[in-house]
Each structure stands twice: as structure tokens, then as C-alpha cells.
Design a protein around this motif. Structure first.
Motif, PDB file in Angstrom:
ATOM      1  N   VAL A  50      39.927  40.136  48.593  1.00  0.00           N
ATOM      2  CA  VAL A  50      38.974  40.892  49.404  1.00  0.00           C
ATOM      3  C   VAL A  50      38.091  39.887  50.123  1.00  0.00           C
ATOM      4  O   VAL A  50      37.823  38.800  49.634  1.00  0.00           O
ATOM      5  N   GLU A 208      29.737  44.555  48.950  1.00  0.00           N
ATOM      6  CA  GLU A 208      30.794  45.551  48.850  1.00  0.00           C
ATOM      7  C   GLU A 208      32.121  44.906  48.474  1.00  0.00           C
ATOM      8  O   GLU A 208      32.865  45.423  47.628  1.00  0.00           O
ATOM      9  N   GLU A 212      34.395  45.244  44.901  1.00  0.00           N
ATOM     10  CA  GLU A 212      35.816  45.588  44.914  1.00  0.00           C
ATOM     11  C   GLU A 212      36.637  44.550  44.160  1.00  0.00           C
ATOM     12  O   GLU A 212      37.555  44.878  43.409  1.00  0.00           O
ATOM     13  N   THR A 215      35.847  44.827  40.217  1.00  0.00           N
ATOM     14  CA  THR A 215      36.382  46.070  39.669  1.00  0.00           C
ATOM     15  C   THR A 215      37.905  46.038  39.637  1.00  0.00           C
ATOM     16  O   THR A 215      38.531  46.505  38.671  1.00  0.00           O
TER      17      THR A 215
END
Length: 693
Positions: A50, A208, A212, A215
Motif C-alpha cells: 500500500v 489510511e 490498511e 490490518t
């Protein structure tokens, strides 16, 4: 009025040639003899990658197609910030744009090492299908061949951890719609003057994206407040976030609050998450390490003591840890899941510099891991190097038989471990270990045949120094001879003669002295001094014959060794001896090599053909040279082919067949141009000019 010509191409073609005047003759593209499928060397991105999409979009904008020149993007950011992963992700998404190959080079591992870019270029050329004998020995020659091959193609080149702008320039492909993606590990700002270069800063992960990432690795929902606190404490460093997440995943019973407490202790967070590269991840690594079992910890400790900075094989790890292969493989997989190391091929692993430094700090080598790594690489280097050219004999003569059986793939192993062997050699030199000398002798045939000239130079330089300090004059002299060939291959003949002369003076062993004298004769011949070469090579033949009389025993191996030495001496002397005496020398050499060593048999025919032209035996000389050319073609010896084509050109010119002479010289010049044989190429082109083209 006729339409004006347009300097434009509208259509599709594999290759386009622009000519500014009249074009005569053919246009030649020098491709590999055995082209390979397009390489796909760039590592895949992490499954849970990410990042801010703005960086990927910026890279796409900088590398948009068109313009005819390769474009360069430099991704810069804090250590551990995800620069490499960003590049891998972009390449993975756009691989369809580059049908001719994806190339990868990691450079920070070779900081301060001579010849690294040259080695990378060689690896690139091997990957597209060039064979070792087709690849020039010089960096400039390899760069020229890389530029020639890549011109007009669409390729992506990833240069990971570049520390100097010159590294990027040396790996940049030729003209065409290609892309170069660089991760910055040192100041690269001077690339701005080159044009076509864009810098993309990589900011820390946005909250953000960090949520991600964590998690996705943990695989379960975390308390939002605790998750935000972990992200805050990591300051967006991707490597720190990954380590924390891996620890949470491996130990679900340990609450996130415990991690927060560890990272929040007085002074700990600053050490963990400061911008200093060494300290930015130390506590995170410690926290992950605390959750590892004993076997993974032992393997992790080994990474800190490994001599090389590149890939580590499963076998090397097992030897250092004194563990079973399966146990080490399982432990290494635990480290991979913890993102402390990553796989680099079948049973090969790679740890970044920060990981190695952390492992070294956490596990001082009080368990002998460094020594066991050295012993493993030394044993294998000696065995595999011996297997490359078993008939050479120096290992047995000076130290006895190899200490370990070689594998069936000695060349593959030596190539894969080359960087690690260089690192072991540096450690042995720093320790003043005489084992370096044995290693240098064992590796020389590999360095010689693969033309790893820089390795040949440095390792034998250090071996000669160590041998001198241990009062081993013969071994020091042999190392000087081996180093001298590096200078001979570079065309630095005066330096080679100096080393060979020093070796001959220092040696107390007749075999080493004779080898030094022979080597000096070859360089004197290269320099165009036949009288001096003849004197040296006559001495060499007399020494070879005397050694057989004095040293040969009833053992057949000894007999063959001295017969081979005499045959080589005859061949070399025949190349410069008076015409009335050279033919018998060639016959003696052929009587030994025929049916035994195809390459040396062809070399004898080549020299007999050259001398035959000198003597006016033109038909016989042409037959010898033609037979030698056919043999070298079958053996894949490109440089020898170019030499023989020049010899055939001289033969044709001597009988007045100027068309045939031009054809031979032209073919030789093309081979030289394609492979970077500058000196021989100049000779061929000069001969062509003398014949009027």
C-alpha cells in the motif's frame, strides 16, 4: 519541385536505420548466438503493498511513452520508507509496456567494490542470451554491447540502492522507449544535468495506507485508537510498520498495548523511530525478535555474521548454524514471514543491511558463526575451482588434493557465490590468513575463463601480500603471475611484464619460475618484441624439459602434467621461433593435444597457419587456419575467431586475393566491434583501410 524528404517514420518495424548519406555494404545487427526469452528479473511487489497513489502516478507521468530516449525516475525517501516496493509495484502494473525484458540490479551491496557495474552489465548480457565468450572483458566493451543490444527495444531497468550517479549512467540502456527506475541510497542529484531524469519523493505512509497495511498483515481488526497510536509511533516508516504488524500476527495473545508500551518508554521511541538509518528500526526488530523461537533466532544471528552482503544459500546458513537443512529452511521461512529477510530464489535468502547490522549487534559472534561461514565458502571454492580446470595441477602441487568433492555444477555455484567469495577473500586478507592464497589459486581458472578481470586483480594482489607476510615466496610468485594476466587482458602490458618478472625473481620453485617466464614471453609477444619473446620462451621450453627429467616419477599423473607443460611450451615458442625450427615444435605440441584438448589443438593449428603464411606456405597455412576457425567456432571462442579471421585476411592478401582479404578483415572487424575487442578491431580496420576498404 520534388517533395522534401521528411525525417520521420510512420509505421511499424523491428529496427529502423537512419542514414545521412550514401549507404554501401550491409547493415549488421550483432545479436546473441542463442537469444533467451525476455528476462523478468524485477522482484514482485509484496502482496499487501500500500502507498499513496500520488507517487505511483508521478512515476507514470515521468515515464510516459514517447520521445525516443530512455527515461529515468529516481525514487528518494527515508531508509525503510518503501522505495523499492514502490518501484516493484509500478513495474508490476506496467510490465506489458516492456516486452523486451525487465532487468534488476542491486548496487548498495557493492559500495566501494571495483568493477561492480561491469559485473552487472555482464549479468544483463548473459540474461538476454550472450554467452561468456561473446561478452567483452572491459567495462567499456560491455557498456557498448549493452547499448547496442538495448537500442530500439522497450525494457525496464530497476537499479536498487544506487549510491552514485555514475552507476545509473553505466546501466542506462540505448535509445528507445525504455524506462530506468532508481531507488536512491546516495546523493544522485547530479543526474539532473543528463536530461530525461525525474525525482519522485516518497513520503511516509499516509495514515489510511498505514492502517490498511497493518490490518492486512495482522489479519484481524485492531482497536482503532491503538492502531492509530502504533502508526504515530512508527511515523509512517514502512519497514517499522511491517515489523510491528508481523509481531502482532505471530503472537495474537500479546495485545497491541504491549507494543505501544515498548515503543513509548523513555528514550526508546526516539531511538526506534529517529531518522538515523541504524536506529530507526532497532527496537522494532528487537520486539519482533523477542517473539521468535530458538531456531529462527539462531538463523537470524547467522545473517549478522555472513561475510557477503548479498544472497545467502541454505547450505551456507546450515553450515554456519550447524543445523539440518530442513530445520534451517523452516527457520528461514519464519524470518521471511516476519519480514526480516526475504527469499531470493530457490533456497536463497536476502537480508537488508539494517537487518544484518541489527543481527550483528544483537548476537556478537561468540558462537563461531563467522568462522564456519568462512570454512564453508573456502572448502567449496577450492573444490569447485579445482573442478573448472583439473589438469592445472597447482593445488595438488602446493597443498595436496582438494579437501571436498566438487558438485556437478561447479560453474553455476561459483557464479552464484561470486560476491560472497569476494567478501570472504577480503576477510581472509584482513586477518592475514594464508588460506587466501589457496583460494586465489583455486579460483583463478574460473576468473580466467569468465574474464572476471577485477576479481583476478584484487584477490591475487591480496594473496601475494599475505604470502609474502608468511614467507611463502613460491605462492607469492604464483599469485603475482595470476594477477599479471589481469593486466595482460586489460592491455596494460608493461605492468604485466613487471609482475611476471618479479614473480620469476622471487620464486624458489622451478615450476613457478618457468610459468612466470612463459607468461612474460607471451606478453612480450603481445607487445611486438619477437626477439625478447623468443628468448623467454626458449628458456621456458628448456625448463619444462628439465623439470620432466628431474621431477617426473612413476605416477602417470606426473608424467601427463610435465608432458602438457612441454606441449604448451612448444606451441608458444613455435609462435616466435625462427621459421626453420618452428615446424617441429608445432608437431610436438599437436602430438600431445590432438584428441585431448580441442582448444589447444586449435591454437596450435592457428599458430602454424600464421607462421606458414610468413614462410610462403600459403595453401597449407590456409588449410590450418580454416581448420582452426572451424574448431573455435564450434567451441564458441569469439575472440579466437576474430584473430583467425585476421590471419586468413593476411594469408589472402599475401597471394593477391584482395577480395577474400577484405571479406575476412571485414568479418573480423564486425566481431570486434560487437564484442568490444578494441585493439584487435583497430588492427582489422587498419588492414581494411590499407586494402582500400
Amino acid at each position: 519541385m520534388a517533395d522534401r524528404a521528411s525525417n520521420a517514420f510512420d509505421g511499424e518495424a523491428d529496427n529502423v536505420v537512419q542514414v545521412g548519406g550514401d549507404l554501401s555494404g550491409g547493415v549488421h545487427y550483432h545479436l546473441p548466438r542463442r537469444p533467451k526469452p525476455a528476462p523478468a528479473q524485477v522482484p514482485p511487489p509484496g502482496r499487501l503493498f500500500v502507498n499513496n497513489e500520488t507517487q505511483l502516478a508521478a512515476i507514470s507521468c515521468a515515464l510516459r511513452p514517447g520521445g525516443g530516449e530512455p527515461k529515468v525516475v529516481v525514487v528518494r525517501g527515508a531508509p525503510g520508507g518503501g522505495k523499492s516496493e514502490t518501484v516493484y509495484q509500478w513495474v508490476s502494473k506496467h510490465r506489458g509496456r516492456f516486452p523486451d525484458g525487465l532487468f534488476y540490479a542491486r548496487l548498495s551491496a557493492g559500495a566501494g567494490e571495483a568493477g561492480l557495474e561491469s559485473a552487472v552489465l555482464r549479468d544483463f548480457l548473459l540474461a538476454v542470451g550472450y554467452e561468456s565468450d561473446e561478452i567483452p572483458t572491459t567495462e567499456s566493451g560491455r557498456y557498448g554491447l549493452w547499448q547496442s543490444w538495448s537500442c530500439g527495444k522497450r525494457i525496464a531497468v530497476v537499479v536498487d540502492d544506487a549510491i552514485k550517479a555514475s552507476q545509473v549512467r553505466k546501466l542506462r540502456p540505448g535509445e528507445g522507449d525504455s524506462a530506468v527506475l532508481v531507488t536512491e541510497a546516495g546523493p544522485l542529484s547530479s543526474l539532473r544535468v543528463d536530461g530525461g531524469v525525474e525525482f519522485v519523493p516518497l513520503d511516509p505512509l499516509a495514515p489510511e495506507a498505514a492502517r490498511e497495511l497493518i490490518t492486512g498483515i495482522v489479519g484481524r481488526r485492531l482497536d482503532p485508537a491503538e492502531l492509530d497510536e502504533l502508526i504515530r509511533l512508527c511515523d509512517g516508516y514502512t519497514i517499522a510498520l511491517c515489523a510491528v504488524a508481523a509481531g502482532l500476527a505471530d503472537a495474537p495473545e500479546r495485545p497491541a498495548g504491549r507494543w505501544i508500551d515498548d515503543l513509548s518508554r523513555q528514550g526508546r521511541r526516539l531511538k526506534v523511530l529517529s531518522r538515523d538509518e541504524d536506529q530507526s528500526v532497532r527496537a522494532v526488530f528487537n520486539t519482533v525478535l523477542d517473539r521468535l523461537g530458538e531456531e529462527p533466532r539462531q538463523v537470524y544471528a547467522a545473517f549478522g555474521q555472513h561475510p557477503g552482503r548479498g544472497e545467502v544459500s541454505l547450505g551456507a546458513l546450515a553450515a554456519a548454524c550447524e543445523r539440518d537443512l530442513d530445520e534451517v529452511r523452516d527457520a528461514a521461512e519464519v524470518l521471511c514471514r516476519a519480514r526480516l529477510v526475504r527469499t531470493a530464489g530457490a533456497d536463497r535468502y536476502l537480508a537488508d543491511g539494517l537487518v544484518r547490522e541489527h543481527a550483528r549487534a544483537q548476537f556478537p559472534d561468540d558462537d563461531g558463526r563467522q568462522r564456519r561461514f568462512q570454512e564453508f565458502y573456502l572448502r567449496r571454492a577450492i573444490a569447485e575451482g579445482w573442478a573448472v580446470q583439473t589438469e592445472r595441477g597447482w593445488l595438488e602441487r602446493l597443498w595436496g588434493a582438494p579437501i571436498e568433492r566438487p558438485s556437478e555444477e561447479c560453474w553455476t555455484w561459483l557464479t552464484a557465490e561470486r560476491a560472497n567469495l569476494r567478501a570472504v577473500a577480503r576477510e581472509l586478507h584482513a586477518a592475514g590468513s594464508a588460506e587466501l592464497c589457496r583460494m586465489a589459486v583455486a579460483l583463478w581458472p574460473f576468473h580466467d575463463q569468465a574474464k572476471h578481470v577485477d576479481d583476478m586483480d584484487v584477490i591475487n594482489r591480496d594473496a601475494a601480500e599475505v604470502a609474502t607476510s608468511h614467507d611463502l615466496p613460491d605462492i607469492a610468485a604464483l599469485a603475482l603471475v595470476q594477477r599479471g594476466f589481469a593486466f595482460r587482458y586489460r592491455g596494460e602490458h608493461d605492468k604485466a611484464v613487471e609482475l611476471f618478472g618479479e614473480a620469476a625473481r622471487r620464486s624458489e620453485l622451478p615450476e613457478v619460475e618457468a610459468t612466470a617466464v612463459e607468461s612474460m614471453g607471451l606478453v612480450l609477444r603481445d607487445q611486438g618484441d619477437p626477439a625478447a619473446a623468443r628468448d623467454a620462451l626458449r628458456r621456458n621450453l628448456r625448463a619444462a624439459e628439465r623439470l620432466k627429467r628431474e621431477r617426473s616419477t612413476d605416477r602417470r599423473d606426473d608424467e601427463r602434467t610435465y608432458d602438457r607443460r612441454i606441449a604448451l611450451a612448444c606451441m608458444h615458442l613455435g609462435s616466435v621461433e625462427d621459421l626453420g625450427q618452428c615446424w617441429e615444435l608445432f608437431e610436438r605440441a599437436l602430438s600431445h593435444f590432438t584428441g585431448r584438448e580441442a582448444i589447444n589443438e586449435a591454437k596450435v593449428l592457428r599458430w602454424r597457419g600464421r607462421r606458414g603464411t610468413d614462410a610462403g606456405r600459403h595453401d597449407r597455412a590456409r588449410a590450418d587456419l580454416t581448420a582452426a576457425l572451424e574448431a573455435m567456432t564450434q567451441l564458441g571462442k569469439t575472440f579466437d575467431r576474430a584473430q583467425i579471421l585476421c590471419d586468413l585476411g593476411e594469408n589472402a592478401s599475401a597471394v593477391g586475393d584482395l577480395d577474400a582479404a577484405r571479406e575476412r578483415y571485414r568479418a573480423a572487424a564486425e566481431l570486434c566491434q560487437a564484442n568490444g575487442y578494441d585493439e584487435l578491431g583497430m588492427r582489422a580496420r587498419a588492414a581494411l583501410d590499407g586494402l582500400g576498404g
